[in-house]
Design a protein around this motif. Structure first.
Motif, PDB file in Angstrom:
ATOM      1  N   UNK A   1      41.544  43.979  50.089  1.00 15.61           N
ATOM      2  CA  UNK A   1      42.795  43.742  49.454  1.00 15.61           C
ATOM      3  C   UNK A   1      42.867  42.798  48.210  1.00 15.61           C
ATOM      4  N   UNK A   2      42.285  41.645  48.689  1.00 12.45           N
ATOM      5  CA  UNK A   2      42.211  40.357  47.847  1.00 12.45           C
ATOM      6  C   UNK A   2      41.248  40.678  46.424  1.00 12.45           C
ATOM      7  N   UNK A   3      40.011  41.252  46.752  1.00 11.47           N
ATOM      8  CA  UNK A   3      39.532  41.584  45.785  1.00 11.47           C
ATOM      9  C   UNK A   3      39.727  42.522  44.869  1.00 11.47           C
ATOM     10  N   UNK A   4      40.086  43.569  45.455  1.00 12.97           N
ATOM     11  CA  UNK A   4      40.767  44.700  44.789  1.00 12.97           C
ATOM     12  C   UNK A   4      42.065  44.434  43.816  1.00 12.97           C
ATOM     13  N   UNK A   5      42.977  43.616  44.278  1.00 10.49           N
ATOM     14  CA  UNK A   5      44.026  43.419  43.529  1.00 10.49           C
ATOM     15  C   UNK A   5      43.945  42.120  42.407  1.00 10.49           C
ATOM     16  N   UNK A   6      42.894  41.383  42.910  1.00 14.62           N
ATOM     17  CA  UNK A   6      42.493  40.612  41.950  1.00 14.62           C
ATOM     18  C   UNK A   6      41.789  41.105  40.817  1.00 14.62           C
ATOM     19  N   UNK A   7      41.098  42.127  41.015  1.00 11.43           N
ATOM     20  CA  UNK A   7      40.331  42.833  39.904  1.00 11.43           C
ATOM     21  C   UNK A   7      41.288  43.350  39.187  1.00 11.43           C
ATOM     22  N   UNK A   8      42.389  44.036  39.695  1.00 11.41           N
ATOM     23  CA  UNK A   8      43.276  44.751  38.894  1.00 11.41           C
ATOM     24  C   UNK A   8      44.304  43.831  37.987  1.00 11.41           C
TER      25      UNK A   8
END
Lengths: 659, 442
Positions: free
Chosen positions: A312-319
């Motif tokens: 979740x953290x990498x994905x949301x931070x990417x977005x």
């Protein structure tokens, strides 16, 4: 009365002797804390059993406060009659008076003067503070049109490191020191919260219940103040509702409700939004045990923790950048954005601060990683983990020493080889390396060398171990420095640092050999955890992170310390769709954006060149965009292509750029 | 040795850009302050939003690192035949190339009492210091001149609870620049501020002073007396060219320059507010006194000085300002009075301070310019539309892509376009990606 206002400091920007002394005193304060850790590890003592424990704590933080005072001295004023009162209206004054009354009741309990009628006094103190804050908020902003409200920020004693600011800073620091290390001294304040604790959990209040309640109270009421202040800006409104919601529901209500049903696992234990490595307690063995033994809910908590960190953290931070956490969800961020809003401009925008920031936050990340490995190792292997150097016998020592000697010789040789003016030195070094190599070769052909008797490490003199402790600290710094310069591709400096590191290591080995030690130095995983919790979890995140709000700004922890912020920062910097867009050539270099950046980013430096702002540390609070008088900045998610490009606007048909 | 007189945005931009292309010694001379600061930010120092240090865009080490010498001194005269500067302290300095970037000074029109105590313009750091001293603890002030600086000064004084009497010569606010509808929006907004009293079509006749030569009031041309303890003179600015007095450099209102920003003397250039073009660019004024043109001239002159001569050829006009709470931006040419062949479309929100003023060609519908108030618009997008001769319909249907407001702000585009369609019998459709499309795609 001395004027609060002056146009000073044209020449005051350079580091004066005053400031240098301030830095030294601050570092001395830090050393006090490290000394405490050293004693605790080497003498195997609990902190509270160490002689003069309280002197170490108060002395260290006292020195840090003094250092900060000297360092920031020329930037604040000490007029008691601050502009704030001069320009505040009646409603504001009434609000301040009510709040002060409420805080007075709170202080009476703090000072141990309230021993009965807890329900009455609790509601009186919290109620008055709440009503006072709301009244003050109304008085501050109601009579004005919606828009940016930063009048008098630089004149106000509380918000410009004046007397009120310093009083607030010292009181907060004291509160944090007491709650972390002397909770028994807060006994009567804790009892004040009993009625509320019985209501929620059915048990008496502990120090962390009081802390959580006050924390949530501040986020709620000062969050409402923030929303009202920024009522023209929907990004600010929605984001603040979000942090208030996550604090009340996830950090406060759910854990306390669960606590009523379950065994208590610590304040952070069941805060579902608290992610490792910010939540370093996640890998504590008692937590892991609890997760393992608590059936479905325990497993859920474990899996959720992993998913949060890894997916979740990498994905949301990417977005959307790390703002989704830092200024929308996180509790530390929540407090910083609400209670800390009045202090956001106190962060340092100097280039040198940025350098320190990158060093410190990445060192904390390394620290937390080591700590985690140390915590997980014994849990899964069943053996206590130790981080240290090999057990040494005579043969092993010579092998290692010879190898290190050769390596350092070669390193230094290469380093100086290009400096043609000192052939003698090169010759000596090469000889040095050759000797080392020969020793190594000789030893490897003689396997029958005597093995020195094993000596129990505990017979070592404490003195020796302390020296080794500090040598080890130096080594860590030198090695991380080496990595840093490697990253910067400064090969010469890298070699020099590597050579020094190897020499220090060789020195350590020699020392321990002479002393007859079986281990050079070793940290047990417990000690690492303990050091991390003390130095980073409490002293950094708590005392300096929040206690120093009115002195160093509201995001000191988030900017310099938080490993979670560091982790997301790596994504934000290298793999994310988030950036702050600069609007063509509209910037007038006024500096409002940089001034109000709580993370100390010199936003203007980018905006005035027409560059987008892509920085690891940006928490996406959106205040730079809000305070910009010319509509130059916008927080945006967009395609990665061209995110970094310096793309000053082309304003003419013949392709002239304006930057 | 390149010497620059004046460390405002023009001079500093010139120095920075020369350094990028050349290793010549560079010296910037200013008597106002040692370090460059943003003049436009002085108001925020008075209001307590920032300290003076915050207005300085570069740290001291920047100048050392870029080998730009900073000299705080006052240039008395220029001896162009000897290539020499004389300072007020008697010292001298040689130059190879000289850039004059001395900026502006507040206009004074020979009013009686205009040089008295407690009467100040609002331009320099010294002006700010004087205003600070003169307005400490006073009850009321008069501001003369309804332009950008006047409204900033009004905002400043109101934060100190000073009653402001604002004299405006015309019948609307800044009406020599803003069309009447836009001017009306600002005037309506001004009405909402307590302690601010507007006097339109009112001109200053004289400043009344007491026996200490301090301002105690003003008398208007209509004979009205207004008591006050401070008078702010903000009736525009004019080029500050005192430095060329006694030299052979030609001047009119400003220092006369050609399109390469060269003055009448060899190796002397003039940029920014103090320069006046001998032949103004088509559609533009001979003296351009805004931040961006100063910055641009600094860049252009840096190319010329470093051996690749370039003409000043700015692109499409843009500017911005803030009137109390209302942000204003403009792209292209929106003039106070509509030309014969121009058509306009004005959208004003019923309750919010939001106004969009589009101007386009009557015949071809080619988009000419926009004034936007209360909505931020993207500079690159509008610049592209202007460069590519977009029509008003193209602009309107893609208006959402030009919106630069922060996330979650109320969007007005559909309403704007609907009103346009109704007014002009058009059928423009609004193109816009959905919020989730913006997150996952271009």
């Amino acid at each position: 009365m001395k004027s609060n206002y002056s146009i000073v400091g044209e020449e005051s920007q350079k580091l004066s002797v005053f400031k240098k002394i301030g830095i030294l005193i601050f570092i001395l304060g830090l050393t006090g804390l490290i000394e405490l850790i050293r004693i605790s590890i080497i003498d195997k003592m609990k902190f509270e059993d160490i002689e003069h424990y309280e002197w170490y704590i108060f002395g260290s933080f006292g020195l840090q406060l003094l250092g900060t005072f000297l360092f920031t001295y020329d930037r604040h004023h000490f007029s008691i009659k601050s502009a704030y009162l001069k320009y505040s209206n009646k409603i504001q004054k009434i609000g301040l008076a009510i709040s002060t009354l409420g805080f007075g009741v709170f202080s009476l309990a703090w000072a141990g003067l309230i021993t009965s009628n807890h329900t009455l006094f609790l509601w009186l103190s919290m109620g008055l503070m709440g009503i006072g804050t709301m009244t003050y908020t109304y008085g501050s902003y109601a009579g004005h049109l919606k828009g940016i409200k930063n009048n008098y920020v630089m004149f106000n004693s509380l918000t410009s490191r004046g007397i009120l600011g310093w009083i607030a800073g010292i009181v907060l620091t004291l509160f944090y020191i007491q709650i972390y290390w002397f909770p028994e001294s807060l006994e009567s304040l804790i009892r004040l919260f009993d009625p509320l604790a019985y209501l929620f959990t059915g048990a008496a209040a502990g120090q962390w219940f009081v802390y959580g309640t006050v924390y949530t109270f501040l986020i709620f009421f000062l969050g409402i103040k923030f929303i009202y202040k920024y009522r023209h800006n929907r990004y600010q409104i929605i984001r603040t509702i979000s942090v208030i919601f996550f604090q009340i529901v996830f950090a406060y209500a759910i854990p306390h409700i669960l606590e009523a049903f379950n065994d208590y696992q610590g304040y952070f234990a069941k805060d579902l939004k608290n992610i490792w490595p910010l939540n370093y307690g996640f890998v504590e063995s008692y937590q892991l045990d609890a997760m393992q033994n608590n059936g479905v809910s325990g497993t859920f908590y474990f899996v959720w923790g992993l998913v949060l960190f890894l997916i979740i953290t990498p994905f949301l931070t990417y977005l959307v950048g790390k703002r989704w956490y830092c200024s929308w969800v996180c509790g530390c961020g929540g407090l910083a954005e609400t209670a800390g809003d009045s202090f956001r401009h106190l962060s340092s925008k100097k280039e040198s601060s940025w350098k320190i920031e990158r060093w410190v936050i990445h060192l904390v990340m390394v620290f937390v990683l080591v700590m985690t490995v140390g915590a997980l190792w014994p849990y899964f292997s069943g053996k206590e983990f130790e981080l240290g150097f090999m057990t040494i016998d005579q043969k092993g020592f010579f092998y290692t020493f010879a190898t290190l000697l050769s390596l350092s010789g070669i390193g230094l040789g290469i380093l100086f080889f290009k400096r043609k003016h000192n052939m003698l030195l090169i010759g000596a070094l090469l000889l040095f390396a050759l000797l080392g190599f020969l020793t190594w070769a000789y030893l490897s052909f003689d396997p029958k060398i005597k093995v020195k008797d094993q000596v129990n490490m505990y017979t070592l003199k404490a003195m020796t171990k302390s020296s080794v402790f500090y040598s080890y600290m130096v080594l860590i710094l030198v090695v991380s420095g080496g990595l840093f310069f490697f990253w910067r591709r400064k090969k010469k400096v890298l070699l020099l640092i590597a050579a020094i590191a190897v020499l220090v290591l060789a020195g350590l080995l020699t020392w321990s050999f002479i002393e007859g030690a079986e281990e050079v130095f070793s940290f047990k995983s417990k000690s690492i955890k303990k050091s991390y919790g003390f130095l980073i979890g409490a002293a950094f995140a708590g005392v300096i992170g929040v206690g120093f709000y009115p002195l160093l700004g509201n995001r000191v922890w988030c900017r310099f310390g938080c490993p979670m912020a560091g982790y997301m920062g790596l994504f934000q910097r290298f793999k994310s769709r988030f950036r702050i867009t600069t609007n063509g050539a509209q910037c007038i270099s006024c500096g409002n954006c940089s001034t109000y950046c709580e993370q100390g980013i010199d936003v203007r430096a980018y905006a005035q060149k027409g560059e987008n702002i892509v920085r690891a540390s940006c928490v996406g609070c959106g205040v730079c965009s809000a305070v910009c008088p010319r509509g130059v900045l916008k927080l945006e998610n967009g395609p990665e292509e061209g995110r970094f490009d310096s793309n000053p606007l082309i304003v003419t048909k013949d392709g002239v750029k304006l930057n | 040795m390149i010497v620059i007189i004046g460390n405002g945005i023009s001079g500093v931009t010139a120095a920075r850009n020369i350094r990028k292309k050349s290793d010549d010694a560079i010296t910037i001379i200013s008597s106002e302050s040692k370090y460059f600061f943003s003049r436009t930010a002085l108001m925020y120092v008075y209001m307590g939003h920032m300290t003076f240090e915050h207005t300085q865009p570069y740290e001291p080490h920047f100048w050392e690192k870029n080998r730009i010498e900073l000299l705080q001194n006052h240039v008395e005269s220029i001896e162009s035949n000897k290539k020499e500067l004389r300072f007020s302290d008697g010292s001298k300095m040689k130059y190879d190339s000289l850039i004059i970037a001395t900026g502006s000074k507040p206009n004074k029109f020979g009013w009686k009492g205009q040089d008295s105590k407690r009467v100040h313009g609002m331009y320099s750091k010294q002006d700010l210091e004087n205003i600070e001293k003169s307005t400490k603890g006073i009850a009321s002030a008069v501001i003369v001149g309804g332009g950008l600086i006047g409204i900033e000064l009004a905002e400043m004084l109101l934060t100190r609870n000073i009653e402001v009497h604002f004299l405006v010569r015309d019948n609307g606010f800044w009406s020599e620049v803003l069309p009447s509808q836009d001017s009306q929006l600002i005037m309506d907004h001004l009405e909402k501020h307590h302690g601010l009293r507007m006097y339109y079509e009112t001109e200053l006749d004289e400043v009344v002073t007491n026996e200490n030569d301090e301002a105690i009031g003003v008398i208007t041309k209509a004979g009205r007396k207004i008591e006050c303890q401070f008078v702010g003179l903000t009736a525009g600015v004019s080029p500050n060219i005192a430095v060329i007095e006694g030299s052979s450099i030609e001047s009119n209102r400003g220092i006369l320059v050609d399109r390469f920003l060269r003055t009448s003397e060899a190796d002397i250039y003039a940029i920014g507010d103090c320069a006046e073009f001998r032949e103004p660019l088509p559609g533009r004024r001979p003296i351009e006194q805004v931040w961006y043109t100063g910055k641009f001239m600094g860049e252009v002159v840096s190319e010329t000085i470093t051996g690749s001569p370039r003409q000043y050829n700015p692109g499409h006009w843009f500017n911005s300002a803030k009137f109390f709470e209302i942000e204003y931006q403009t792209y292209g040419d929106v003039r106070a009075i509509l030309a014969e062949d121009e058509e306009e479309f004005v959208y004003r929100h019923a309750t919010e301070d939001v106004l969009l003023h589009f101007v386009f060609e009557k015949e071809s519908h080619k988009f000419i310019g926009i004034n936007n108030f209360g909505i931020r618009m993207r500079h690159p997008v509008f610049n592209d539309w202007l460069l590519n001769n977009a029509t008003i319909e193209e602009v309107l249907s893609n208006l959402k892509s030009a919106n630069f407001d922060p996330e979650f702000y109320t969007k007005y585009e559909s309403e704007v376009v609907a009103e346009f369609n109704q007014k002009f019998g058009a059928s423009v459709a609004v193109n816009a990606p959905k919020w989730w499309q913006k997150i996952i795609s271009h």
